[in-house]
Design an enzyme around this catalytic site. Sequence first.
Site, PDB file in Angstrom:
ATOM      1  CE  LYS A 169     -44.180 -81.932  23.183  1.00 31.86           C
ATOM      2  NZ  LYS A 169     -42.889 -82.199  23.859  1.00 31.86           N
ATOM      3  CG  HIS A 229     -39.143 -74.542  22.040  1.00 31.52           C
ATOM      4  ND1 HIS A 229     -37.844 -74.435  21.585  1.00 31.52           N
ATOM      5  CD2 HIS A 229     -39.525 -75.819  21.753  1.00 31.52           C
ATOM      6  CE1 HIS A 229     -37.469 -75.577  21.054  1.00 31.52           C
ATOM      7  NE2 HIS A 229     -38.467 -76.431  21.135  1.00 31.52           N
ATOM      8  NE  ARG A 281     -43.590 -80.057  19.960  1.00 27.47           N
ATOM      9  CZ  ARG A 281     -43.898 -78.774  20.128  1.00 27.47           C
ATOM     10  NH1 ARG A 281     -44.849 -78.216  19.368  1.00 27.47           N
ATOM     11  NH2 ARG A 281     -43.286 -78.042  21.049  1.00 27.47           N
ATOM     12  NE  ARG A 340     -39.961 -79.467  17.676  1.00 29.56           N
ATOM     13  CZ  ARG A 340     -40.683 -78.348  17.782  1.00 29.56           C
ATOM     14  NH1 ARG A 340     -41.265 -77.836  16.715  1.00 29.56           N
ATOM     15  NH2 ARG A 340     -40.809 -77.732  18.949  1.00 29.56           N
ATOM     16  CG  HIS A 362     -38.241 -84.702  17.419  1.00 28.70           C
ATOM     17  ND1 HIS A 362     -39.490 -84.105  17.368  1.00 28.70           N
ATOM     18  CD2 HIS A 362     -37.607 -84.110  18.472  1.00 28.70           C
ATOM     19  CE1 HIS A 362     -39.603 -83.218  18.342  1.00 28.70           C
ATOM     20  NE2 HIS A 362     -38.467 -83.197  19.022  1.00 28.70           N
ATOM     21  CE1 TYR A 415     -32.903 -77.535  17.671  1.00 28.51           C
ATOM     22  CE2 TYR A 415     -34.171 -76.281  19.256  1.00 28.51           C
ATOM     23  CZ  TYR A 415     -34.055 -77.344  18.392  1.00 28.51           C
ATOM     24  OH  TYR A 415     -35.089 -78.231  18.269  1.00 28.51           O
TER      25      TYR A 415
END
Length: 298
Positions: A170, A269, A147, A246, A243, A278
């Site tokens: 995150k 994730h 990110r 990514r 982004h 994806y």
Amino acid sequence: MRSPEQNSSNTALIERYLQYLRLERRYSENSVSAVKRDLALVSQAVDVVTSQDLKLLLAKRHASGSAPASLARAASSWRGFFSFLLKEQLIQANPALGLKTPKLARSLPKAVGVDQLLALLQGDLPLEFRFAQAHVLVELLYCTGLRISEALSLDEKILSGTSELRVVGKGNKARIVPIIDNLSQRLAQFAAIRQIHLASKSIGGTPSLFVSGKGVNLSVRQAQKDVADYAKLKGLDQHLHPHMLRHSFGSHLLQGTQNLRAVQELLGHASIASTQVYTALDFDHLSSVYDKTFPRAR
């Protein structure tokens, strides 16, 4: 009219919940700030708000033009907050349960084609520092799937040579991302250019890997502008956002490996559901893999 004491008590409850999100749920400050804004809408009536009040509030915001995503986030913030109060036995029921918001349109991430990205990364680094750094940033984001906030948190230590990065993403979730040889070589080239730039600004050095024209930490906004301007300079026929790099990493890696779990791990994730998007980016490719490899398809 509510007394100042009641308002003060409500503010304290909200702050207590925000601290819970920070310390126990490991929310980022951006996420905490978003929840705080949502809770400000109900801060005057925490202990007396009803389901009908919340439905009316959502309806008014919808009528005033609030996006479905904003309404969904607000409802989620309220559900979490009142669930916390219920768990703490401060209220008798959660008034936010059962709130309905407009259905969110499914938005697939945008990816850049392999040939277009390779064209961006070919050749020597530009002479101008801003574009040399933008080139390195583009290559780093594409080769690692970081990110933009994660990339800008890196320090200059990686310029000394390393085969992997330890990234905290995150929710304070740490992961290890490998650095391929081509990227490692590019970082080595950038080290000298960066040092010359800092010396020209009479700055002894900064621990941040990416720096501004003034030699201070590069901001997200400036990084976004530099990446877009660099892509335009190189002739890319679409606006390039960090982004997207990514997303391109995730999409191209999945095309090459068909290993959803590996892509999930490298992207950081928390849920495989986030990675599954994806699979929709290149359904034709996945269909051809299925046709060639699944026994009953032959």
